[in-house]
Structures are given as C-alpha cells and as structure tokens.
Motif scaffolding. Structure first.
Motif: not given
Length: 317
Positions: A80-89, A147-160
């Motif tokens: 629960s400590t390391t999974a304080a957020a989620q990534v959307v790629y 909606q699935a997790s309600q965890m803060p999101i870090v947006l990540v993307g490469d190029s496009a």
C-alpha cells in the motif's frame, strides 16, 4: 524550410546507439512511411516483437475490453505504500502504428520499477480515425482507470503518447480526477517546425522532420485549427494548474525543442517542470534500454521520476 547547420551524428551518437539504430533499421528501414498503412503496421509490429523483453517475474497483466480497451499491469510484491498511485500509459507510433503489444514490455518494466500498477490505453489510430479520436480515447481511458481505483494518476507517454498525456493533463486539470504528475518521453507537442531542433535534427536517424510532418498530415486535416490544444498542447494559452511535469527528450531528435518549450511555458505559469535532454540519444530509445548505457540510465531516471511524482516527491535535476 530554412537552411540550418546539421548535427554531427558521428560525434554525438556513441557506438552502442549506432548499433541500436542499425538493428532497428533492419526491421523498420528508412522510407517505411512510404509504404501503405497496412504495411507500415506489419513492419512496426515485427520491430516490436524483435525488441520485446520478457516481463519481470513479479509482474502480470490482464486485458479489459469493456469500453476503451486497456491492459492492466500489477506487481505481486507492491504494498500500500509503494502503490500510492497508478500509471496510465499512452504508446507512441505517430498516431498511426502501435497498440497494446508495441510497448507491452516497457509498461511491465515501469510497473516493476515504480511499484505502481500501470494501465496501457489502446486508442484509435489514424488515418482511419483522425483527430480528436485518439484524444477522446485517451481521456476516456484515464476516466476508466480513475473509476476503477480512485488512486492518483501519473500520466506517461512516449512520442505521440506524450502528446496525448499532455493534452489529457490540460483537459482534466480542473476535474475531480487527481493527477499526481505527467512524464513525457520524447513527446511531439506541436512545436514550430521552421526552427530550432526541427532544422538542426531534420535528418536525424530514427525520426526526421519530414516524417513528423507526414504523421501530422495524417492525424488532422489541413483545415483543422492548429491552435487546438487537444491537438497541439504547446498551442494552449493557459499553462497554469498543470500537474508536476517531467519531460525526457532525445538530443538527436527533431522533437527535442518541444519538450524544452513545454517546460518553459509551465515554469512561466508558476508550475513545476523539468526537462532532461538526453545526450546522444535518438527518438525511440526506450527500446535500447537494455543495450545502450545512455538509454538504460535515462530509463532509470524515468521510472524514478514516475515513482517520485506518484508519492508527492520530485526528481533531483
């Protein structure tokens, strides 16, 4: 396009990166954009399979085809400590090629190294689906992840995908969705192609300015408003209230200046942003993370940055 001194890639690019370029071009040779869309996708898919790495042992993934198709990665040992957020790629590919398979291993390794679950978004591609289709799918994918997790999101993307991550950040900054940060990797953000890195690196290996123009033409019609921030985030008139932002550029890439200008606009608006212009690296260097020391170092910075943003911290610059 005005004449401009061209970069000396013989001195800028080291032997490991030259080897990576040669290996890439065996599978995706220069001029591939002159092929049919179907042929481009077949060629790119073959390239991705050639470079694909096995998942880290602790990481598993599952697909969800309800609404926007996504792939969700989790690490068995994350607590629960390391999974304080989620990534959307959001994957790269000029809005023309790529999908859930193209950056599958990258997402798995981000999940392992950051400790966060990762959701990859399978957005619609052009020319079948022109702008704003990919942007709409990107927003819908973030909403689905939230909606699935309600965890803060870090947006990540490469190029496009970096373009989509930034456009989503601009769109959702005032919404109820909590954005912990965004990490943009050699993003194309709609910069001025008549100057700067677009000229100096017009003929860069892996991506040329002519190819950038090609993808832009396929993505939106000539009549589309180029100041539309959902198309070109650099065109936005308001850079306030954006989440903390890390931009990783490749020095030998026509898109390099887009990241620098984007960082500057956020700082001018009072936000928090940093730009890393990775020396001697080229567009697409994520695939070199296991064979090129410079790319490996950059990837480590990227995942460290993702983890720090997700836990409310900042990457030392």
């Amino acid at each position: 396009m005005k004449n401009s001194p061209q970069a000396d890639y013989a001195s800028l690019i080291d032997a490991q990166t030259h080897d990576f370029i040669r290996r890439t071009e065996l599978w995706y040779p220069p001029g591939t954009t002159g092929q049919s869309i179907e042929a481009q996708r077949r060629t790119y898919d073959a390239l991705c399979r050639e470079f694909h790495r096995d998942y880290p042992p602790e990481v598993t993934a599952s697909d969800d085809t309800t609404g926007i198709s996504t792939r969700h990665y989790v690490r068995a040992s994350a607590d629960s400590t390391t999974a304080a957020a989620q990534v959307v790629y959001f994957h790269g590919g000029g809005f023309v090629v790529g999908g859930l398979e193209s950056h599958d291993d990258v997402c798995a390794e981000i999940c392992q190294a950051s400790g966060f679950p990762v959701t990859a978004i399978d957005y619609r591609l052009c020319p079948e689906h022109t702008h704003p289709a990919a942007f709409e799918d990107a927003v819908a994918g973030v909403e689905k992840a939230w909606q699935a997790s309600q965890m803060p999101i870090v947006l990540v993307g490469d190029s496009a995908g970096g373009n989509l991550a930034a456009a989503v950040a601009h769109q959702l900054r005032s919404s109820s969705i909590k954005l912990a940060g965004q990490v943009l990797i050699y993003p194309g953000l709609g910069g001025d192609m008549s100057k700067g890195s677009y000229l100096q690196h017009a003929n860069a290996p892996m991506l040329s300015t002519e190819e950038v123009e090609y993808y832009a033409t396929l993505r939106a019609s000539a009549s589309h408003d180029k100041s539309d921030p959902t198309l070109s985030p650099l065109s936005d008139s308001d850079f306030s209230a954006l989440p903390p932002t890390l931009v990783f550029g490749a020095e030998c890439d026509p898109l390099s200046d887009d990241g620098k200008h984007y960082r500057d606009r956020i700082l001018q608006a009072g936000g928090k942003a940093a730009w890393f212009n990775e020396a001697g690296l080229v567009h697409g260097y994520l695939r070199a993370r296991s064979t090129v020391e410079r790319a490996e170092s950059s990837f480590k910075r990227i995942v460290e940055g993702i983890h720090l943003l997700g836990t409310g911290q900042w990457l030392n610059t």
